[in-house]
Design a protein around this motif. Structure first.
Motif, PDB file in Angstrom:
ATOM      1  N   SER A  91      35.679  45.214  31.030  1.00  0.00           N
ATOM      2  CA  SER A  91      36.788  45.461  31.946  1.00  0.00           C
ATOM      3  C   SER A  91      37.412  44.144  32.390  1.00  0.00           C
ATOM      4  CB  SER A  91      36.312  46.254  33.162  1.00  0.00           C
ATOM      5  OG  SER A  91      35.308  45.540  33.862  1.00  0.00           O
ATOM      6  N   ASP A  93      40.757  42.510  35.224  1.00  0.00           N
ATOM      7  CA  ASP A  93      41.769  42.776  36.242  1.00  0.00           C
ATOM      8  C   ASP A  93      43.129  42.786  35.556  1.00  0.00           C
ATOM      9  OD1 ASP A  93      39.740  42.770  38.055  1.00  0.00           O
ATOM     10  OD2 ASP A  93      40.126  40.742  38.790  1.00  0.00           O
ATOM     11  N   SER A  94      43.817  43.911  35.610  1.00  0.00           N
ATOM     12  CA  SER A  94      45.087  44.034  34.910  1.00  0.00           C
ATOM     13  C   SER A  94      46.098  43.043  35.474  1.00  0.00           C
ATOM     14  CB  SER A  94      45.623  45.459  35.044  1.00  0.00           C
ATOM     15  OG  SER A  94      45.951  45.729  36.397  1.00  0.00           O
ATOM     16  N   SER A  97      47.845  44.017  38.882  1.00  0.00           N
ATOM     17  CA  SER A  97      46.793  44.599  39.715  1.00  0.00           C
ATOM     18  C   SER A  97      47.333  45.171  41.022  1.00  0.00           C
ATOM     19  CB  SER A  97      45.724  43.542  40.024  1.00  0.00           C
ATOM     20  OG  SER A  97      46.299  42.404  40.631  1.00  0.00           O
ATOM     21  N   LEU A 102      41.788  47.446  39.452  1.00  0.00           N
ATOM     22  CA  LEU A 102      40.970  46.327  39.047  1.00  0.00           C
ATOM     23  C   LEU A 102      39.821  46.836  38.174  1.00  0.00           C
ATOM     24  CD1 LEU A 102      40.793  44.444  42.471  1.00  0.00           C
ATOM     25  CD2 LEU A 102      42.382  44.053  40.585  1.00  0.00           C
ATOM     26  N   ASN A 103      39.221  45.925  37.403  1.00  0.00           N
ATOM     27  CA  ASN A 103      38.098  46.284  36.525  1.00  0.00           C
ATOM     28  C   ASN A 103      38.463  47.437  35.582  1.00  0.00           C
ATOM     29  OD1 ASN A 103      36.363  44.371  37.775  1.00  0.00           O
ATOM     30  ND2 ASN A 103      35.989  45.826  39.440  1.00  0.00           N
ATOM     31  N   LYS A 143      40.020  36.795  32.063  1.00  0.00           N
ATOM     32  CA  LYS A 143      39.941  36.303  33.433  1.00  0.00           C
ATOM     33  C   LYS A 143      41.306  35.859  33.950  1.00  0.00           C
ATOM     34  CE  LYS A 143      35.133  34.794  33.053  1.00  0.00           C
ATOM     35  NZ  LYS A 143      34.176  33.645  33.190  1.00  0.00           N
ATOM     36  N   ASP A 181      40.919  52.161  37.151  1.00  0.00           N
ATOM     37  CA  ASP A 181      39.500  51.979  36.872  1.00  0.00           C
ATOM     38  C   ASP A 181      38.886  53.180  36.165  1.00  0.00           C
ATOM     39  OD1 ASP A 181      40.340  50.004  38.517  1.00  0.00           O
ATOM     40  OD2 ASP A 181      38.717  50.155  39.965  1.00  0.00           O
TER      41      ASP A 181
END
Length: 229
Positions: A91, A93-94, A97, A102-103, A143, A181
């Motif tokens: 996963s 963070d788009s 966000s 997130l994730n 990231k 998520d």
């Protein structure tokens, strides 16, 4: 469905992708000239039966048809189809966000193409969940998901289509991700291009760590055996 240029000067090779979550059929619509050629061929066949002298003309016609068919086959586009599942995927963070979650679970694919950059490449993903497509130029860092991002398709639903100009000798990363998520599951990804397509899954940092750890373990075992010898 009709594929057409913007003007009389727009023409050339193309690649089209059609996808759906149910069975469907696609076939070319015969042009009037095609029917005319078919009728002429049948007439030529009838005449060849009446006159033996027409045999040579018939053989030449068949040879020309085979050459035309070969030229048509060689002009076909390259299409890649990948079936995936993000249920147990990593996963990130788009990049949006503040709108998405997130994730978010995702799969990433590295793509390079061999074609004139004036051609447009197409991608289509059909998902059993609410998914999005993200295109990166160059490296992809989960990231820093907003880095190198140059295209996003976010229409709601279980299918997304993307189309862009991809240059030769340039690396791109296409990411299939959920919107939030809780969006994950199976999907089918289709990529088309007038030239050759090279596509491979992008290894995750954890996979690189496992690979390096495995190599270190192999090296340690080899050194130990040398000392015992």
């Amino acid at each position: 469905m009709v594929v057409v240029g913007d003007s009389h000067s727009e023409f050339g090779a193309f690649a089209g992708v059609v996808g759906a979550d149910a069975a469907f059929t696609v076939s070319a619509v015969p042009e009037p000239s095609t029917w005319l050629m078919l009728g002429g061929g049948l007439a030529l066949l009838a005449l060849s039966r009446r006159r033996a002298s027409w045999g040579k003309a018939l053989r030449l016609g068949l040879a020309a048809g085979v050459l035309l068919l070969g030229a048509t086959q060689s002009a076909r586009a390259d299409i890649k189809v990948i079936d995936g599942d993000t249920t147990f995927a990593n996963s990130f963070d788009s990049p949006l966000s503040d709108i998405w979650g997130l994730n978010v679970h995702y799969d990433a694919y590295q793509i390079s193409v061999s074609a004139d950059p004036t051609f447009r490449q197409s991608g289509l993903v059909v998902c059993e969940f609410d998914c999005v497509l993200l295109m990166y130029q160059g490296a992809f860092d989960p990231k820093q998901s907003d880095k190198n991002l140059f295209m996003v398709e976010t229409d709601r639903g279980g299918a997304q289509a993307i189309s862009s100009h991809m240059e030769e000798n340039q690396t791109y990363v296409l990411v299939v991700a959920g919107r939030f998520d809780y969006d994950w599951g199976k999907y089918s990804l289709l990529i088309s291009n007038p030239g050759t397509i090279n596509i491979s899954a992008v290894p995750e940092p954890a996979e690189w760590g496992m690979l390096l750890g495995g190599l270190a373990l192999v090296g340690a075992v080899a050194r130990r055996r040398q000392r015992q010898a």
